[in-house]
Write a protein that holds these residues in place. Sequence first.
Motif, PDB file in Angstrom:
ATOM      1  N   TRP A 114      45.595-102.480  67.829  1.00  0.00           N
ATOM      2  CA  TRP A 114      46.434-101.145  67.846  1.00  0.00           C
ATOM      3  C   TRP A 114      46.889-100.687  66.708  1.00  0.00           C
ATOM      4  O   TRP A 114      47.128 -99.667  66.615  1.00  0.00           O
ATOM      5  N   ASP A 115      47.771-100.997  66.611  1.00  0.00           N
ATOM      6  CA  ASP A 115      48.720-101.446  65.265  1.00  0.00           C
ATOM      7  C   ASP A 115      47.926-101.045  64.555  1.00  0.00           C
ATOM      8  O   ASP A 115      48.476-100.399  63.345  1.00  0.00           O
ATOM      9  N   VAL A 116      47.041-102.003  63.996  1.00  0.00           N
ATOM     10  CA  VAL A 116      46.805-101.518  62.684  1.00  0.00           C
ATOM     11  C   VAL A 116      45.322-100.138  62.869  1.00  0.00           C
ATOM     12  O   VAL A 116      45.473 -99.572  61.727  1.00  0.00           O
ATOM     13  N   LEU A 117      45.288 -99.805  63.827  1.00  0.00           N
ATOM     14  CA  LEU A 117      44.370 -97.932  64.022  1.00  0.00           C
ATOM     15  C   LEU A 117      45.375 -97.462  64.135  1.00  0.00           C
ATOM     16  O   LEU A 117      45.176 -96.328  63.198  1.00  0.00           O
ATOM     17  N   LEU A 132      37.516 -98.213  60.479  1.00  0.00           N
ATOM     18  CA  LEU A 132      37.655 -97.795  61.318  1.00  0.00           C
ATOM     19  C   LEU A 132      36.691 -98.328  63.197  1.00  0.00           C
ATOM     20  O   LEU A 132      37.479 -98.802  63.499  1.00  0.00           O
ATOM     21  N   GLY A 133      36.270 -98.376  61.943  1.00  0.00           N
ATOM     22  CA  GLY A 133      34.413 -99.045  63.504  1.00  0.00           C
ATOM     23  C   GLY A 133      34.878-100.139  63.449  1.00  0.00           C
ATOM     24  O   GLY A 133      35.613-100.456  64.560  1.00  0.00           O
ATOM     25  N   LEU A 134      35.677-101.307  62.577  1.00  0.00           N
ATOM     26  CA  LEU A 134      35.685-102.387  62.690  1.00  0.00           C
ATOM     27  C   LEU A 134      36.729-102.770  63.382  1.00  0.00           C
ATOM     28  O   LEU A 134      36.911-102.876  64.574  1.00  0.00           O
ATOM     29  N   VAL A 135      38.098-101.914  63.550  1.00  0.00           N
ATOM     30  CA  VAL A 135      39.178-102.326  64.012  1.00  0.00           C
ATOM     31  C   VAL A 135      39.287-101.694  65.210  1.00  0.00           C
ATOM     32  O   VAL A 135      39.426-101.896  66.826  1.00  0.00           O
ATOM     33  N   LEU A 136      38.311-100.198  65.338  1.00  0.00           N
ATOM     34  CA  LEU A 136      37.810 -99.924  66.971  1.00  0.00           C
ATOM     35  C   LEU A 136      37.246-100.509  67.954  1.00  0.00           C
ATOM     36  O   LEU A 136      37.004-101.282  68.737  1.00  0.00           O
ATOM     37  N   ALA A 137      36.404-101.267  67.086  1.00  0.00           N
ATOM     38  CA  ALA A 137      34.887-102.251  67.963  1.00  0.00           C
ATOM     39  C   ALA A 137      36.348-103.965  68.257  1.00  0.00           C
ATOM     40  O   ALA A 137      36.494-103.979  69.438  1.00  0.00           O
TER      41      ALA A 137
END
Length: 347
Positions: A334-337, A13-18
Amino acid sequence: MIGLLSAYIDLALGLVLAFLLLSLLVSGLNEAIVRLLAIRSKFLWAYLRDTLDDDAPKGRSWLPSGLREVFAALPFARDPRPEHESRPAPAVPAAVPAGAPAGADGFTGLLYERVREIDHPTRGRTSIADLPPGRFSMAMMELAASEPGGVEGLLEKLRATGSPLYGHLQGVWESAQRDLDRFRQGVERWFDSEMQRLSMLYKRYVKWVLALLALVVTLLFTVDGLEYGKTLLRDNAYRATVTAVTEAGPDAYSELKAQCEQSDPVPCVTETLSQPALVKVLDNAIVSMAVPAEGEPSFHWNGGAWWDRLTTPSHWPGFLLTYVALLFGAPFWWDVLRRITGIRSRR
């Protein structure tokens, strides 16, 4: 096992959000440049000039095919857009002169005369960046209605002036078997397919701009993706330690005090938990921002530390990881998150 799984979920989640936030920054910069230089509008009208009039100076195309020419000429050197007109289109379309281009702007000017109701208030040049196929086909029918011979009269004028549009409309006219309604629908379908092709060409050029902006953002913020992942895991482990100390009682206080040996453990824990990994990574930008508990946010020049970090080879693999991640774009992240968190799309 559950704690290990939770740590990996926090890491993902941290990597995807960044990557999502940085990709949004890249997209925002690109959109700002496009709007400032009116790239979409110039791209559309450069294509229309090539298609309707073929009156480019010195025999060159208004819409260059080379990447270098597009970035050098289209945004700065040549503006293919017609002059903006705030008045509505006249009720009777202007007749097309025979044997010569129609006015200073040729057929492009006549087309703009019929579609300028959808233009936005602006100064100088038109801001129309999207021309609906139905509006284009109706404009062609209105121009044909102004000719004594109708569609055939318009085609004859196009042929006499050497307009590249003649071949396209002639083929549509013959395919429609000289039926006006079928001709209008054929022109609409043809223009729609041309706009799709133009959109693909536009995206091909824009991807180079996005790649350059992604590189600039990565280097200015010096976001090391590998280091960021380690920081996320370290924060997760630190929070687990704080939780364990809390549950163990005063006997475990000595362990926490050892980790915060330079200061009082309570303020140390509070400060650490209030600075997530993303904030710490963004502190390495060339200009860093500090948000104190009291008072106004402040900006600090971080040039020396930024340059040392940028020229340290051990950070380069992490920079490369971040750069490649940004090339996927904000919609991808965004799709991954959304998939990780279970957020459902409305579509």
